[in-house]
Write a protein that holds these residues in place. Sequence first.
Motif, mmCIF file in Angstrom:
data_model
loop_
_atom_site.group_PDB
_atom_site.id
_atom_site.type_symbol
_atom_site.label_atom_id
_atom_site.label_comp_id
_atom_site.label_asym_id
_atom_site.label_seq_id
_atom_site.Cartn_x
_atom_site.Cartn_y
_atom_site.Cartn_z
ATOM 1 N N LEU A 1 16.799 -1.307 11.331
ATOM 2 C CA LEU A 1 16.065 -1.668 10.144
ATOM 3 C C LEU A 1 14.757 -1.635 10.301
ATOM 4 O O LEU A 1 14.313 -2.022 11.555
ATOM 5 N N PRO A 2 13.777 -1.840 9.105
ATOM 6 C CA PRO A 2 12.455 -1.886 9.419
ATOM 7 C C PRO A 2 12.115 -3.207 9.876
ATOM 8 O O PRO A 2 12.383 -4.269 9.781
ATOM 9 N N ILE A 3 10.832 -3.330 10.785
ATOM 10 C CA ILE A 3 10.438 -4.442 11.183
ATOM 11 C C ILE A 3 9.768 -5.186 9.955
ATOM 12 O O ILE A 3 9.389 -6.585 9.902
ATOM 13 N N MET B 1 19.772 -4.825 16.267
ATOM 14 C CA MET B 1 19.151 -5.793 17.331
ATOM 15 C C MET B 1 17.446 -5.275 17.344
ATOM 16 O O MET B 1 17.191 -4.217 16.769
ATOM 17 N N GLY B 2 16.789 -6.205 17.729
ATOM 18 C CA GLY B 2 15.089 -5.823 17.846
ATOM 19 C C GLY B 2 14.364 -7.117 17.729
ATOM 20 O O GLY B 2 14.740 -8.474 17.720
ATOM 21 N N PRO B 3 13.165 -6.782 17.479
ATOM 22 C CA PRO B 3 12.189 -8.074 17.578
ATOM 23 C C PRO B 3 11.908 -8.578 16.359
ATOM 24 O O PRO B 3 12.089 -8.032 15.273
ATOM 25 N N ASN C 1 -2.477 -1.639 -0.816
ATOM 26 C CA ASN C 1 -2.212 -1.634 -2.162
ATOM 27 C C ASN C 1 -1.940 -2.901 -2.779
ATOM 28 O O ASN C 1 -1.830 -3.201 -3.935
ATOM 29 N N GLY C 2 -2.188 -3.958 -2.121
ATOM 30 C CA GLY C 2 -2.058 -5.389 -2.375
ATOM 31 C C GLY C 2 -0.604 -5.867 -2.366
ATOM 32 O O GLY C 2 -0.474 -7.069 -2.746
ATOM 33 N N ASP C 3 0.213 -5.259 -1.939
ATOM 34 C CA ASP C 3 1.542 -5.815 -1.690
ATOM 35 C C ASP C 3 1.686 -6.813 -0.609
ATOM 36 O O ASP C 3 1.218 -6.327 0.361
ATOM 37 N N SER C 4 2.538 -7.650 -0.856
ATOM 38 C CA SER C 4 2.663 -8.590 0.158
ATOM 39 C C SER C 4 3.964 -8.282 1.119
ATOM 40 O O SER C 4 4.929 -8.245 0.513
ATOM 41 N N LEU C 5 3.607 -8.009 2.252
ATOM 42 C CA LEU C 5 4.416 -7.616 3.250
ATOM 43 C C LEU C 5 4.725 -8.873 4.373
ATOM 44 O O LEU C 5 3.769 -9.604 4.787
ATOM 45 N N THR C 6 6.036 -8.864 5.040
ATOM 46 C CA THR C 6 6.229 -9.843 6.111
ATOM 47 C C THR C 6 6.897 -8.940 7.191
ATOM 48 O O THR C 6 7.722 -8.202 7.152
ATOM 49 N N LEU C 7 6.325 -9.370 8.435
ATOM 50 C CA LEU C 7 6.838 -9.194 9.796
ATOM 51 C C LEU C 7 8.418 -10.037 9.568
ATOM 52 O O LEU C 7 8.370 -11.261 9.381
ATOM 53 N N ARG C 8 9.593 -9.260 9.743
ATOM 54 C CA ARG C 8 10.923 -10.004 9.679
ATOM 55 C C ARG C 8 11.070 -11.210 10.460
ATOM 56 O O ARG C 8 10.677 -11.186 11.630
#
Length: 284
Positions: free
Chosen positions: A43-45, A108-110, A74-81
Amino acid sequence: MAKNIQAIRGMNDYLPDETAFWQRVEGTLKGVLTSYGYSEIRLPIVEQTPLFQRAIGEATDVVEKETYSFADRNGDSLTLRPEGTAGCVRAGIEHGLLYNQEQRLWYMGPMFRYERPQKGRYRQFHQMGAEVFGQQGPDVDAELILLTARWWRALSISEYVSLELNSIGSLEARARYREALVTFLGRHEDRLDEDCRRRMHTNPMRVLDTKNPDIQALLNDAPVMIDYLDDDSRVHFSSLCELLGLAGIPYTVNPRLVRGLDYYNRTVFEWVTTRLGSQGTVCG
């Protein structure tokens, strides 16, 4: 001379003499998951911020205080999972994996949460998660618990962990319980600390999670969730306990056990240990 750039506090390097231990643990966990028929999903981080606001809950500590969120170009709100379930569900819906299907997936991942770094709690931490879709019975809850119990045996740490269980019922049952709990807490608001007073109005079940010993003593007289369960959840939990008994898995029912995210229903469980200080939850 320019100051050397160092790693961000709470985000750690793992050097070659440590990665061998990581590889052994990860290989062991993956082997057990594969033996139970679980398939890996990657999955994406980074995800869109509304994914976590909707799934985890805007009144949770994670969304209110702990997410690493930012606006892209682009002004979109993104979040590190901050956790994996929301992204896994998003991927399952987006790629048509869930409709009228059963899926057993692991990832699995950060993960990332902005909080005060301390022993066993970091801003970048690593998690393995397992998700089952298309089944709702107590047998799948039992399967996940038995799977994790096999992890501990494979890692030779079974003697150091113990299982705690609770049921938080349906959304309707929690609404009834929430009302009773808020009434109780309101009668004792002068004895609550600032954090619990805030949670009482935003996410009152999280008060049950407090580490404040004075409030823990107060909660001995608080209403308990099991008295507010709907019939289906009561049968579900009873059946799960019976299955664990047949499998020889010892457990303790902890009526204060809750989870900090809004998407949980019915069974909640934690494997806990006394070997890690105050951060005693190994798996949940």
